[in-house]
Design an enzyme around this catalytic site. Structure first.
Site, short mmCIF file in Angstrom:
data_model
loop_
_atom_site.label_atom_id
_atom_site.label_comp_id
_atom_site.label_asym_id
_atom_site.label_seq_id
_atom_site.Cartn_x
_atom_site.Cartn_y
_atom_site.Cartn_z
N ASP A 1 48.51 46.50 45.51
CA ASP A 1 47.74 45.41 44.91
C ASP A 1 48.71 44.24 44.73
O ASP A 1 49.75 44.38 44.08
CB ASP A 1 47.20 45.86 43.55
CG ASP A 1 45.85 45.27 43.25
OD1 ASP A 1 45.68 44.06 43.49
OD2 ASP A 1 44.97 46.00 42.78
N ASP B 1 44.70 40.12 45.11
CA ASP B 1 43.89 39.92 43.90
C ASP B 1 43.47 38.46 43.76
O ASP B 1 44.30 37.54 43.89
CB ASP B 1 44.76 40.32 42.69
CG ASP B 1 43.99 40.29 41.38
OD1 ASP B 1 43.03 41.08 41.25
OD2 ASP B 1 44.33 39.48 40.51
N GLU C 1 40.40 39.92 47.78
CA GLU C 1 39.36 39.88 46.76
C GLU C 1 38.92 38.44 46.61
O GLU C 1 39.71 37.58 46.24
CB GLU C 1 39.87 40.41 45.42
CG GLU C 1 38.74 40.60 44.44
CD GLU C 1 39.12 40.51 42.98
OE1 GLU C 1 38.44 41.10 42.16
OE2 GLU C 1 40.12 39.82 42.66
N HIS D 1 37.14 49.22 39.62
CA HIS D 1 37.63 49.28 38.24
C HIS D 1 37.14 48.13 37.37
O HIS D 1 37.43 48.10 36.18
CB HIS D 1 39.16 49.29 38.25
CG HIS D 1 39.74 47.99 38.74
ND1 HIS D 1 39.59 47.55 40.04
CD2 HIS D 1 40.42 47.01 38.10
CE1 HIS D 1 40.16 46.38 40.17
NE2 HIS D 1 40.68 46.01 39.01
N ASP D 2 36.44 47.16 37.94
CA ASP D 2 36.00 45.99 37.16
C ASP D 2 34.54 46.04 36.72
O ASP D 2 34.06 45.08 36.10
CB ASP D 2 36.21 44.71 37.98
CG ASP D 2 37.67 44.26 38.00
OD1 ASP D 2 38.41 44.64 37.08
OD2 ASP D 2 38.04 43.54 38.94
O1 TEU Z 1 39.46 40.52 39.24
C1 TEU Z 1 39.09 39.22 39.57
C2 TEU Z 1 37.74 38.82 39.28
O2 TEU Z 1 37.36 37.89 39.90
C3 TEU Z 1 36.84 39.17 38.19
O3 TEU Z 1 35.59 38.64 38.55
C4 TEU Z 1 36.54 40.49 37.78
O4 TEU Z 1 35.35 40.86 38.43
C5 TEU Z 1 36.38 40.40 36.31
O5 TEU Z 1 37.66 40.69 35.81
C6 TEU Z 1 35.39 41.30 35.71
O6 TEU Z 1 35.45 41.21 34.32
C7 TEU Z 1 40.78 40.87 39.51
C8 TEU Z 1 41.05 42.30 39.11
O7 TEU Z 1 40.25 43.16 39.87
C9 TEU Z 1 40.85 42.45 37.64
O8 TEU Z 1 41.00 43.77 37.20
C10 TEU Z 1 41.83 41.56 36.94
O9 TEU Z 1 41.58 41.56 35.56
C11 TEU Z 1 41.74 40.13 37.46
O10 TEU Z 1 41.71 40.04 38.87
C12 TEU Z 1 42.93 39.34 37.00
O11 TEU Z 1 44.06 39.75 37.71
#
Ligand code: TEU
Length: 603
Positions: free
Chosen positions: A113, A215, A271, A345-346
């Site tokens: 990542d 990310d 992403e 995970h989000d």
């Molecule tokens: O997430 C980025 C993101 O765009 C967010 O929309 C995510 O869906 C949101 O955090 C949901 O609450 C990435 C990672 O996947 C996330 O875990 C991190 O917190 C974020 O970047 C910051 O690095």
């Protein structure tokens, strides 16, 4: 950059492992919750090493490992303090190297990542940057003087729902943080900053890392004027000024040329939340040399109204799902590339979000309904256009964590939303219901390895509560149960290895009168598949075109799933002819039933 003749030949190793990236299946490993090996309750590389065989038996071709670099862990590692060091709680660099070797031996590639939109505020660059206006690192981050009224430079809000700007008393200026204030955004307009990042990426490539998940990568180019957004703009306010920004493609091309492009075979998985289809094509068209694939985030975010990130009921319909699948196929599949995930995970797990009460999770029949729904999700994921990305535990049918009180949650954003809403007078009951439906922690409960204490995840106290369903749903039991979700996933992955259809086939979504029933045809030159899925917990029936009915009847059943107690109708075929009329053929599917038929291209 002048890279061309500078190609380094670790590529040979990479290309000898597995096949084309798009043909494989990717697996997302969330480090804190995967496996703890030293009893401190936190997942670690030692735990990953123990489970390489498990991943190999599952059949995945690459593992994306969430961030494991040194971090104060304000956002579980998405806040990096030192890009060159493995975080102590995860282990050592030697263990990381051992993991790389062990995965490669089992033909599995390692995708790191790469968090390069921002760092932790404890990163040495930020500490130097904030120390004075004329520090050489000042422009590694985005600093602005206060607005005329002394407030933030504009009205953008961060994902954590506060202003996206934080005042730093030391120099009297604000820094930008699209995410938490502990995660200041890097300034990609700084040449020196970019070169430092490239050097760091080459460090990992030299170690033999096979790919990177980038990310929040579509957020690195900010609008140069930092304009105010309309007050009522969708959450998070201001996003149109930093997502897919003006210099994004130029920046990605330079990044590619200076790093990944020198190591052919490296996978880059971007992403990129909120993109148009044309934008996805621009990011991933091979000749543009920006990224290999974009993560298709639409399905996982489906129905979640981002005007209100804590809305309880996802406003979701099967028609939306079909529309999104078809649009990505029609507008991207043959021009660019994407990986598809239904859980990550989000967001709370798909099996909870889409099927939640409908699947009866937690009730007496919860287990069999949950598993049937999980298998339907698996069939869907592995038979759609796009490279499947399985999120850890999904292959076991792990349900969304059943957290019931604030003490169960660990995600900072979740906890602060709870406190803010309580202060605004909302009832605790309503807040907890929406946290259950929406908190990221729902998908972050540790893996269920066994039905024993702490689900076999740790010998100590887990950092976040184990889901109470671990006794019924765990890897140990599922390994040997032919009808388990795990074995369904293993078979789906094997089918993908044996046929060109899922990776390369065209898609034809059949129009059915019942929106809960899905029927689609995937066709590659040599072979065709027909996939049938009932996404509801009811038996459903609707007319199907005679032509397709005949093909199903003649087809070879590759894989089927449904409620354990049911199975297919006696004939083995989910079809019934009513009377002699040609057009009176009905497709009958039991709750959450799914089936894949192979029909030869000659039919
Ligand atoms: O997430 C980025 C993101 O765009 C967010 O929309 C995510 O869906 C949101 O955090 C949901 O609450 C990435 C990672 O996947 C996330 O875990 C991190 O917190 C974020 O970047 C910051 O690095």
């Amino acid at each position: 950059m002048e890279a061309k003749d500078n190609v380094i030949d670790t590529a040979e190793t990479k290309q000898s492992i597995g096949r084309d990236w798009k043909e494989g299946v990717l697996y997302q490993l969330y480090p804190p919750s995967f496996k703890d090996s030293n009893g401190d309750g936190w997942g670690d590389i030692g735990g990953m090493l123990e489970k390489v065989d498990y991943l190999a038996e599952l059949g995945v071709s690459a593992v994306w490992i969430g961030p494991v670099c040194d971090s104060p862990m304000e956002d579980n590692g998405y806040d990096i303090r030192d890009y060159y060091k493995i975080h102590d709680a995860y282990g050592t660099m030697e263990q990381f190297e051992e993991l790389l070797v062990k995965l490669h031996k089992r033909d599995i590639r390692l995708v790191m990542d790469l968090v390069i939109n921002h760092t932790s505020d404890e990163h040495a660059w930020f500490e130097a940057s904030r120390s004075s206006k004329d520090n050489p690192y000042r422009d590694y981050y985005i600093w602005k003087p206060p607005a005329a009224d002394g407030g933030p430079p504009n009205n953008w809000r961060s994902f954590s729902e506060e202003s996206a700007w934080e005042l730093d008393e030391r120099t009297g200026e604000y820094y930008l943080h699209i995410f938490d204030k502990k995660q200041p955004d890097l300034n990609w307009d700084s040449e020196a900053m970019r070169q430092d990042l490239y050097e760091m990426i080459r460090f990992w490539l030299e170690k033999g890392v096979d790919g990177f998940r980038l990310d929040a990568i579509n957020m690195i180019s900010k609008h140069p004027d930092f304009p105010d957004a309309p007050q009522d703009a969708r959450h998070p306010r201001g996003q149109q000024f930093y997502k897919n920004g003006p210099r994004i493609h130029e920046m990605l091309r330079e990044l590619h040329e200076a790093t990944f492009g020198r190591y052919p075979g490296t996978l880059t998985l971007g992403e990129a939340p909120t993109v148009t289809m044309d934008e996805v094509v621009r990011y991933t068209a091979p000749e543009r040399k920006e990224m290999d694939m974009v993560l298709q985030m639409e399905l996982v975010r489906m129905g979640k109204d981002f005007g209100d990130p804590w809305k309880t009921d996802p406003d979701w319909s099967p028609a939306m799902l079909k529309e999104s699948v078809v649009r990505w196929y029609e507008e991207v599949f043959n021009r660019g590339a994407y990986a598809l995930y239904l859980s990550t995970h989000d967001h709370p797990r798909m099996v909870g979000t889409l099927f939640g009460d409908r699947a009866g999770v937690g009730g007496t029949e919860g287990k069999s309904c949950n598993d049937a729904a999980a298998k339907a999700i698996g069939t869907f994921l592995h038979t759609l256009p796009g490279t499947p990305l399985v999120y850890q535990g999904e292959e076991l049918g792990m349900p969304n964590a059943n957290y019931r009180s604030l003490q169960d949650y660990r995600d900072k954003g979740t906890v602060s939303a709870y406190q803010r809403r309580l202060a605004e007078g909302e009832s605790e009951r309503d807040i907890l219901a929406s946290l259950h439906a929406r908190s990221r922690d729902g998908a972050r409960s540790p893996m269920h390895w066994t039905g024993g204490p702490e689900a076999g995840f740790t010998d100590g106290t887990p950092w976040i509560r184990i889901n109470s369903q671990a006794k019924e749903t765990n890897a140990e039991d599922e390994q040997n149960d032919f009808s388990s979700v795990l074995n369904h996933y293993r078979q789906l992955i094997r089918l993908r290895q044996q046929s060109p259809v899922p990776a390369r086939g065209d898609l034809n979504m059949l129009e059915l009168e019942d929106e809960w029933l899905f029927a689609y045809v995937r066709a590659a030159a040599e072979e065709r598949w027909i996939v049938l899925i009932n996404f509801s917990n009811q038996s459903r029936s609707c007319r199907i075109d005679e032509k397709w009915a005949c093909l199903i009847e003649q087809g070879e059943l590759l894989l089927a799933s449904g409620l354990a107690t049911s199975g297919f109708p006696k004939s083995g075929i989910p079809l019934q002819r009513r009377g002699d009329r040609k057009d009176d053929c009905m497709l009958d599917l039991l709750p959450y039933q799914s089936a894949i038929y192979r029909i030869s291209a000659a039919d």
